[in-house]
Design a protein around this motif. Structure first.
Motif, PDB file in Angstrom:
ATOM      1  N   LYS A   1     -22.269  48.928 -19.828  1.00 19.73           N
ATOM      2  CA  LYS A   1     -23.292  49.159 -21.331  1.00 19.73           C
ATOM      3  C   LYS A   1     -22.331  47.987 -22.295  1.00 19.73           C
ATOM      4  O   LYS A   1     -22.918  47.442 -23.100  1.00 19.73           O
ATOM      5  CB  LYS A   1     -23.222  50.467 -21.432  1.00 19.73           C
ATOM      6  CG  LYS A   1     -24.080  51.330 -20.657  1.00 19.73           C
ATOM      7  CD  LYS A   1     -24.016  52.834 -21.226  1.00 19.73           C
ATOM      8  CE  LYS A   1     -25.184  53.360 -20.442  1.00 19.73           C
ATOM      9  NZ  LYS A   1     -25.209  54.947 -20.731  1.00 19.73           N
ATOM     10  N   GLN A   2     -20.749  48.019 -21.966  1.00 22.04           N
ATOM     11  CA  GLN A   2     -20.193  47.443 -23.185  1.00 22.04           C
ATOM     12  C   GLN A   2     -20.409  46.101 -22.778  1.00 22.04           C
ATOM     13  O   GLN A   2     -20.562  45.094 -23.879  1.00 22.04           O
ATOM     14  CB  GLN A   2     -18.795  47.938 -23.056  1.00 22.04           C
ATOM     15  CG  GLN A   2     -17.891  47.240 -24.031  1.00 22.04           C
ATOM     16  CD  GLN A   2     -16.498  47.794 -23.783  1.00 22.04           C
ATOM     17  OE1 GLN A   2     -15.866  48.401 -22.937  1.00 22.04           O
ATOM     18  NE2 GLN A   2     -15.676  47.555 -25.169  1.00 22.04           N
ATOM     19  N   ILE A   3     -20.348  45.579 -21.795  1.00 25.86           N
ATOM     20  CA  ILE A   3     -20.512  43.917 -21.496  1.00 25.86           C
ATOM     21  C   ILE A   3     -21.838  43.586 -21.988  1.00 25.86           C
ATOM     22  O   ILE A   3     -21.993  42.402 -22.451  1.00 25.86           O
ATOM     23  CB  ILE A   3     -20.329  43.661 -19.953  1.00 25.86           C
ATOM     24  CG1 ILE A   3     -18.784  43.910 -19.706  1.00 25.86           C
ATOM     25  CG2 ILE A   3     -20.793  42.557 -19.549  1.00 25.86           C
ATOM     26  CD1 ILE A   3     -18.561  44.212 -17.998  1.00 25.86           C
ATOM     27  N   ILE A   4     -22.989  44.335 -21.533  1.00 24.98           N
ATOM     28  CA  ILE A   4     -24.369  43.847 -21.869  1.00 24.98           C
ATOM     29  C   ILE A   4     -24.425  43.880 -23.318  1.00 24.98           C
ATOM     30  O   ILE A   4     -25.086  42.835 -23.866  1.00 24.98           O
ATOM     31  CB  ILE A   4     -25.282  44.782 -21.273  1.00 24.98           C
ATOM     32  CG1 ILE A   4     -25.215  44.664 -19.810  1.00 24.98           C
ATOM     33  CG2 ILE A   4     -26.800  44.676 -21.849  1.00 24.98           C
ATOM     34  CD1 ILE A   4     -26.028  45.546 -18.854  1.00 24.98           C
ATOM     35  N   ALA A   5     -23.719  44.828 -24.301  1.00 23.31           N
ATOM     36  CA  ALA A   5     -24.061  44.914 -25.643  1.00 23.31           C
ATOM     37  C   ALA A   5     -23.413  43.587 -26.245  1.00 23.31           C
ATOM     38  O   ALA A   5     -23.472  43.242 -27.304  1.00 23.31           O
ATOM     39  CB  ALA A   5     -23.430  46.172 -26.118  1.00 23.31           C
ATOM     40  N   THR A   6     -22.219  43.297 -25.486  1.00 19.27           N
ATOM     41  CA  THR A   6     -21.266  42.166 -26.102  1.00 19.27           C
ATOM     42  C   THR A   6     -21.550  40.814 -25.735  1.00 19.27           C
ATOM     43  O   THR A   6     -21.374  39.820 -26.421  1.00 19.27           O
ATOM     44  CB  THR A   6     -19.843  42.298 -26.103  1.00 19.27           C
ATOM     45  OG1 THR A   6     -19.573  42.303 -24.712  1.00 19.27           O
ATOM     46  CG2 THR A   6     -19.356  43.576 -26.759  1.00 19.27           C
TER      47      THR A   6
END
Length: 123
Positions: free
Chosen positions: A13-18
């Motif tokens: 989720k963090q990777i996709i968001a950034t």
């Protein structure tokens, strides 16, 4: 090009968001939960089985298990030298902890094989 070994949903989720340009990222799912998440997000990914052949690793199972037993024996010996209480009790505590140590060692071994295969393929 980046290769991301997906082990936790919160990491994905963090990777996709950034990340804006996910086309240059290669995702390798390490577990079914991450595979399900990536599939639902319509993000292309590989599974570990795309790189590591299960049958090949299975043939090494006895050797890998023997190494984990040897590791426990060495840890017991080190502990006996460092702490007289365990030596006095004659308690090979790492023999009792073999199963969780084996799980960690198996995971380490499998992930090392995976990384080796990824390096071979993607240089």
């Amino acid at each position: 090009m980046k290769i991301i070994l997906a082990d936790q949903i919160w990491q994905l989720k963090q990777i996709i968001a950034t990340k804006n340009n996910l086309e240059k990222v290669i995702f390798v799912s390490l577990n079914p939960e991450c595979s399900y998440f990536l599939k639902n997000k319509k993000i292309s990914f590989f599974q570990t089985s795309d790189f590591c052949i299960h049958e090949t690793l299975w043939k090494k199972y006895i050797d890998i298990t023997n190494i984990s037993f040897q590791l426990c024996k060495k840890l017991n010996k080190i502990l006996f030298n460092l702490d007289e209480r365990f030596k006095f009790l004659d308690w090979n505590i790492f023999d009792d902890l073999h199963y969780p140590i084996k799980i960690c060692y198996d995971t380490f071994y499998y992930n090392s094989e995976l990384i080796s295969k990824l390096i071979e393929k993607y240089n």
